[in-house]
Write an enzyme that holds these catalytic residues in place. Structure first.
Site, PDB file in Angstrom:
ATOM      1  N   THR A  97       1.778   8.492  10.584  1.00  0.00           N
ATOM      2  CA  THR A  97       1.186   9.558  11.382  1.00  0.00           C
ATOM      3  C   THR A  97       1.083   9.096  12.825  1.00  0.00           C
ATOM      4  OG1 THR A  97      -0.713  11.068  11.588  1.00  0.00           O
ATOM      5  CG2 THR A  97      -1.189   8.809  10.888  1.00  0.00           C
ATOM      6  N   HIS A 123      -7.650  -0.962  -0.967  1.00  0.00           N
ATOM      7  CA  HIS A 123      -8.069  -2.327  -1.307  1.00  0.00           C
ATOM      8  C   HIS A 123      -8.061  -2.578  -2.813  1.00  0.00           C
ATOM      9  CE1 HIS A 123      -9.369  -6.201  -0.348  1.00  0.00           C
ATOM     10  NE2 HIS A 123     -10.377  -5.946   0.456  1.00  0.00           N
TER      11      HIS A 123
END
Length: 288
Positions: free
Chosen positions: A139, A196
């Protein structure tokens, strides 16, 4: 509303971590200044920074396949193909068309594909299959002047790269005698948000995805520039036996090689030639 709901779902699903790092685009800026007019005249598309960033991101995915993955329930899916999502801002919202098999495209191919998808997105001419199946997304909030953003991962992907504004800034550099000096460089920030649950920060920062992107955007073009590149049929020649366009491929002596723990991990995690996807049951991450 749909975009907001998807973002909220992603924040609830993924353990978001965002790391921001600076990239020196000076060599790419010089290369663009010398060839963008001829590139546009020859190919009918602009030579922007994005195809270079796309290509660097794609090549780094090859070395760190954990980032080109998705989480499906209790399974991890490592994707053999790289389908690159590119966020396009519209007057009425945001859409993410996908460049399919982006790893098979040159800088010229990426430039053409991104321009075509962006134009058709803004004129509502995208096909349904062109907005699905992405394995990694880029993006570009920098187009609106933002230094960087903290992008939200599109599910079920595990990472997204945000591109900050690219501009000239004073930077501390070393002169020919090794002394510190101030220099004007073309720089910008990249922000990588990752899940994560699958990806560790130390792996990203030290021996994983980040060094691969930074090296290709900063060092790769310098190698090509030193070899007196020339524009021919939409490609830059003069970068060595395998070189095409800066940031895409360089002479084998200068190509980036994965070393140490990342090499072992890449060999262990790299998907086999067939089938297209492989799944494995997610295991709890071992505490360090």
């Amino acid at each position: 509303r749909i975009t907001a709901e998807n973002m909220i779902l992603s924040k609830r699903t993924s353990a978001h971590v965002t790391t921001v790092f600076q990239v020196d685009y000076t060599n790419i800026a010089r290369l663009r200044a010398g060839h963008k007019d001829a590139f546009l005249e020859k190919n009918g598309v602009k030579l922007t920074y994005l195809p270079f960033i796309f290509r660097a991101a794609i090549q780094a995915l090859r070395e760190f396949p954990q980032v080109n993955a998705s989480i499906d329930g209790e399974n991890l899916v490592y994707h053999r193909d790289i389908h690159l999502g590119m966020a396009v801002a519209l007057d009425w919202g945001l859409i993410v068309p996908v460049i399919k098999n982006a790893d098979e495209k040159s800088i010229l191919g990426l430039a053409r594909a991104s321009q075509d998808l962006a134009e058709r997105a803004r004129t509502k001419r995208l096909k349904p299959e062109e907005i699905h199946g992405g394995t990694f997304t880029v993006t570009n909030p920098g187009v609106f002047g933002a230094l960087f953003g903290t992008p939200i991962i599109p599910q079920p992907q595990v990472a997204i790269l945000g591109v900050g504004t690219i501009e000239k800034r004073p930077v501390v550099v070393a002169d020919e005698h090794g002394q510190d000096a101030l220099g004007i460089r073309t720089v910008g920030y990249l922000a990588l948000s990752f899940d994560h649950r699958l990806v560790d920060g130390a792996d990203i920062l030290v021996e994983g995805y980040r060094p691969g992107v930074v090296e290709r955007l900063g060092v790769g073009p310098a190698v090509c520039l030193a070899r007196n590149p020339r524009l021919r049929d939409g490609r830059l020649t003069g970068c060595g036996a395998t070189g095409t366009l800066a940031g895409q491929a360089v002479h084998p002596r200068h190509s980036h090689a994965t070393t140490g723990a990342s090499a072992a991990r890449a060999q262990h995690d790299a998907p086999p030639p067939a089938p297209r996807h492989r799944r494995r049951t997610a295991q709890p991450r071992r505490r360090r």
